[in-house]
Design an enzyme around this catalytic site. Structure first.
Site, mmCIF file in Angstrom:
data_model
loop_
_atom_site.group_PDB
_atom_site.id
_atom_site.type_symbol
_atom_site.label_atom_id
_atom_site.label_comp_id
_atom_site.label_asym_id
_atom_site.label_seq_id
_atom_site.Cartn_x
_atom_site.Cartn_y
_atom_site.Cartn_z
ATOM 1 N N HIS A 282 32.848 53.946 38.220
ATOM 2 C CA HIS A 282 32.030 54.705 39.178
ATOM 3 C C HIS A 282 30.616 54.126 39.133
ATOM 4 O O HIS A 282 30.435 52.937 39.354
ATOM 5 C CB HIS A 282 32.116 56.189 38.783
ATOM 6 C CG HIS A 282 31.555 57.165 39.771
ATOM 7 N ND1 HIS A 282 31.233 56.844 41.066
ATOM 8 C CD2 HIS A 282 31.261 58.490 39.652
ATOM 9 C CE1 HIS A 282 30.777 57.907 41.693
ATOM 10 N NE2 HIS A 282 30.769 58.925 40.856
ATOM 11 N N HIS A 322 36.848 49.941 46.967
ATOM 12 C CA HIS A 322 36.397 51.326 47.090
ATOM 13 C C HIS A 322 37.578 52.183 47.489
ATOM 14 O O HIS A 322 38.421 51.749 48.272
ATOM 15 C CB HIS A 322 35.283 51.443 48.142
ATOM 16 C CG HIS A 322 34.486 52.683 47.996
ATOM 17 N ND1 HIS A 322 34.880 53.877 48.548
ATOM 18 C CD2 HIS A 322 33.334 52.930 47.320
ATOM 19 C CE1 HIS A 322 33.990 54.798 48.225
ATOM 20 N NE2 HIS A 322 33.048 54.255 47.482
ATOM 21 N N ASP A 378 27.461 48.826 44.666
ATOM 22 C CA ASP A 378 27.010 48.384 43.342
ATOM 23 C C ASP A 378 26.912 46.872 43.197
ATOM 24 O O ASP A 378 26.379 46.383 42.214
ATOM 25 C CB ASP A 378 27.954 48.929 42.263
ATOM 26 C CG ASP A 378 27.718 50.409 42.044
ATOM 27 O OD1 ASP A 378 26.556 50.823 42.114
ATOM 28 O OD2 ASP A 378 28.693 51.139 41.816
HETATM 29 N N1 ACO Z 1 39.058 43.561 41.498
HETATM 30 C C1 ACO Z 1 40.346 43.145 41.537
HETATM 31 N N2 ACO Z 1 41.386 43.865 42.003
HETATM 32 C C2 ACO Z 1 41.092 45.103 42.448
HETATM 33 C C3 ACO Z 1 39.785 45.622 42.442
HETATM 34 C C4 ACO Z 1 38.743 44.794 41.964
HETATM 35 N N3 ACO Z 1 37.481 45.206 41.946
HETATM 36 N N4 ACO Z 1 39.794 46.870 42.943
HETATM 37 C C5 ACO Z 1 41.074 47.143 43.236
HETATM 38 N N5 ACO Z 1 41.854 46.077 42.960
HETATM 39 C C6 ACO Z 1 43.291 45.942 43.199
HETATM 40 C C7 ACO Z 1 44.103 46.798 42.237
HETATM 41 O O1 ACO Z 1 44.448 46.088 41.067
HETATM 42 C C8 ACO Z 1 45.299 47.133 43.095
HETATM 43 O O2 ACO Z 1 46.122 45.992 43.156
HETATM 44 P P1 ACO Z 1 47.736 46.151 43.212
HETATM 45 O O3 ACO Z 1 48.007 46.869 44.509
HETATM 46 O O4 ACO Z 1 48.245 44.766 43.157
HETATM 47 O O5 ACO Z 1 48.098 46.987 42.031
HETATM 48 C C9 ACO Z 1 44.709 47.323 44.488
HETATM 49 O O6 ACO Z 1 43.537 46.486 44.509
HETATM 50 C C10 ACO Z 1 44.363 48.752 44.832
HETATM 51 O O7 ACO Z 1 43.422 49.209 43.850
HETATM 52 P P2 ACO Z 1 43.383 50.662 43.238
HETATM 53 O O8 ACO Z 1 42.991 50.553 41.803
HETATM 54 O O9 ACO Z 1 44.647 51.401 43.578
HETATM 55 O O10 ACO Z 1 42.202 51.307 44.091
HETATM 56 P P3 ACO Z 1 41.441 52.632 43.766
HETATM 57 O O11 ACO Z 1 41.087 53.239 45.070
HETATM 58 O O12 ACO Z 1 42.183 53.481 42.798
HETATM 59 O O13 ACO Z 1 40.127 52.126 43.005
HETATM 60 C C11 ACO Z 1 37.971 51.378 42.551
HETATM 61 C C12 ACO Z 1 38.892 52.018 43.585
HETATM 62 C C13 ACO Z 1 37.973 52.196 41.262
HETATM 63 C C14 ACO Z 1 36.541 51.380 43.108
HETATM 64 C C15 ACO Z 1 38.450 49.934 42.270
HETATM 65 O O14 ACO Z 1 38.390 49.166 43.460
HETATM 66 C C16 ACO Z 1 37.644 49.258 41.179
HETATM 67 O O15 ACO Z 1 37.952 49.445 39.994
HETATM 68 N N6 ACO Z 1 36.570 48.457 41.528
HETATM 69 C C17 ACO Z 1 35.743 47.839 40.537
HETATM 70 C C18 ACO Z 1 34.746 48.867 39.960
HETATM 71 C C19 ACO Z 1 33.661 49.225 40.952
HETATM 72 O O16 ACO Z 1 33.053 48.372 41.580
HETATM 73 N N7 ACO Z 1 33.395 50.541 41.062
HETATM 74 C C20 ACO Z 1 32.341 51.080 41.908
HETATM 75 C C21 ACO Z 1 32.925 51.853 43.035
HETATM 76 S S1 ACO Z 1 31.652 52.393 44.129
HETATM 77 C C22 ACO Z 1 30.948 53.688 43.312
HETATM 78 O O17 ACO Z 1 31.543 54.390 42.545
HETATM 79 C C23 ACO Z 1 29.557 53.921 43.583
#
Ligand code: ACO
Length: 458
Positions: A282, A322, A378
């Protein structure tokens, strides 16, 4: 007395629309009303097998992927189109024209303040920036290397002990003063956390300065009698605070609402939000982006790093992806332009080249494109914060200051919402069925030893 926020306007019900469900277990058919594009999960309870122990059908939604937990009139997001609006106003227009405190008022009250309301609000915030002197002692108790988010979180929770009447959450005046206190004191506490880690004396608020200038003064002032912040930095921070001010039902806001739904005081509820924001998935992501870019070290290492991300063996590409935005994060666009403005003053950040290359490759790569992973807010904020000389572990604290009006508006909206009750999700139990107790301990370990029993008798 605080003006109670307007009751959220409910979109018209889709009259007569219903979901017809046939339960293949019983072949019975049910009609579940659809209102505002949603069915009520509680309406599913009527669907049951007829067995005496069947409580009725539940919906199963780990991590709330498709469950609306409230009605809210505060923030609108269209994740597919990359739209973010506070109370109907596009984020781009607010970032361009508004002040952070104007936005804070808007989020809570639903309308932009007129001059009189704004002047009074600024006055109230300015005159509540000081914290009780005991807070200093409290902060001095933390280790020199304490993470500022851990300090901020526990210090904000500690405010509840200074303002016991804040527990009267249904008294509008108490609610108002708590909201003013949180908006006013959190920058002071944040700056004190910063100074504590640096081993620098605490700088007290300067009531002649604006909200953002005063915060920068408390962070950076040294021997000068009056701190003069760089206007580009002041405006950049003001815009970043506005961009962070609310984001509807994200992890930290949901935490504030859930904890607040127990009718605890607002300081405790807000500290739950700060705790949630601390996490690297987050608000903690802005810190992780910088650490990731630092680990990559050089533009030439970017392709290898991207391959590791894709293989799932390395870390995620922090600052990408996201839960809601599936085209682009409108805040990221504004932040990127803001970064250009700040870099004009301080020179290009040495890691910007790496960040740009990461973005360039990721936006072309099928792994990221097919998963709709775009830079989020971010991705660039950390680079701006660092060029303003904020240490990496302070970035999420800056996010928390910005998010404070949103948490508070959402907390109050939840309290005044007649439909809300204490948050209490259901579960699907997967543990063992009933079984008799049979100790697996050896006999002497069971119960208290004779020596302990003797000691208790004395
Ligand atoms: N890098 C690589 N792969 C990713 C990323 C990433 N940043 N984000 C998602 N994926 C992949 C997942 O591994 C998944 O792949 P799969 O379908 O092969 O299993 C797919 O994309 C879907 O991802 P989920 O984890 O299901 O997406 P979710 O909506 O649960 O997560 C989140 C969203 C937590 C923001 C995620 O994208 C992430 O961890 N990003 C990196 C951390 C980040 O930047 N967080 C800030 C968010 S903005 C905020 O809070 C202000």
């Amino acid at each position: 007395m605080a003006e109670a926020p307007a009751k959220p306007k409910t979109a018209p019900a889709t009259s007569g629309a219903a979901l017809e469900i046939t339960d293949s277990r019983t072949t019975k058919t049910y009609s579940v009303p659809i209102t505002d594009g949603a069915i009520r999960a509680n309406d599913l309870k009527q669907i049951n097998t007829g067995a005496a122990d069947d409580p009725g059908l539940m919906s199963y939604d780990p991590a709330f992927l498709n469950t609306a937990a409230c009605r809210s009139a505060i923030t609108y997001i269209d994740g597919d189109k990359g739209i973010l609006r506070y109370r109907g106003y596009p984020i781009e227009q607010l970032a361009e024209n508004a002040t952070f405190l104007e936005v804070a008022w808007l989020l809570r009250h639903g309308e932009l303040p007129n001059q009189g309301e704004y002047d009074q609000f600024v006055h109230d915030i300015t005159y509540h920036t000081y914290v009780h002197e005991n807070m200093r002692k409290f902060l001095e108790g933390f280790r020199y290397d304490a993470h500022p988010m851990a300090m901020l979180n526990s210090t904000v929770a500690g405010l509840a002990s200074f303002y016991p009447s804040s527990r009267n959450i249904f008294d509008p005046e108490e609610r108002n003063i708590s909201i003013i206190r949180l908006l006013a004191k959190v920058p002071t506490i944040a700056a004190f956390c910063y100074r504590h880690v640096k081993g620098l004396p605490f700088i007290y608020p300067d009531n002649d300065l604006s909200y953002v200038e005063n915060f920068l003064s408390m962070v950076a002032r040294m021997s000068e009698s009056k701190y003069k912040a760089n206007p580009i930095f002041t405006r950049a921070l003001e815009v970043l605070f506005i961009l962070h001010a609310d984001h509807e039902q994200n992890c930290s806001t949901s935490a504030v609402r859930a904890v607040g739904s127990s009718h605890v005081d607002p300081f405790s509820a807000i500290s739950a939000g700060i705790a949630a924001l601390f996490g690297p998935l987050h608000g903690g992501a802005n810190e992780q982006v910088l650490r990731m870019v630092g680990d990559i070290g050089d533009v030439k290492n970017v392709p290898k790093f991207i391959e590791e991300v894709k293989s799932g063996k390395g870390q995620k590409l922090m600052g990408f992806g996201h839960r809601v935005y599936k085209s682009y994060d409108p805040r990221a666009k504004i932040v990127k332009n803001l970064a250009d403005e700040v870099f004009k003053v301080v020179g290009v950040d040495k890691d910007l080249e790496i960040a740009l290359e990461l973005e360039r490759i990721a936006l072309q790569d099928d792994y990221f494109v097919s998963r709709k992973l775009y830079p989020n807010v971010d991705f660039y904020t950390g680079l701006i914060y660092r060029s303003m000389s904020f240490p990496t572990d302070f970035f999420t604290v800056l996010f928390a200051i910005g998010r404070m009006p949103g948490w508070l508006a959402q907390w109050e909206e939840m309290l005044l919402d007649k439909e809300q009750k204490i948050a209490r999700p259901r579960q699907i139990y997967t543990g063992p069925a009933e079984r008799p107790y049979k100790s697996a301990l050896s006999a002497p370990s069971r119960g208290k030893s004779t020596k302990q029993k003797d000691a208790l008798r004395q």
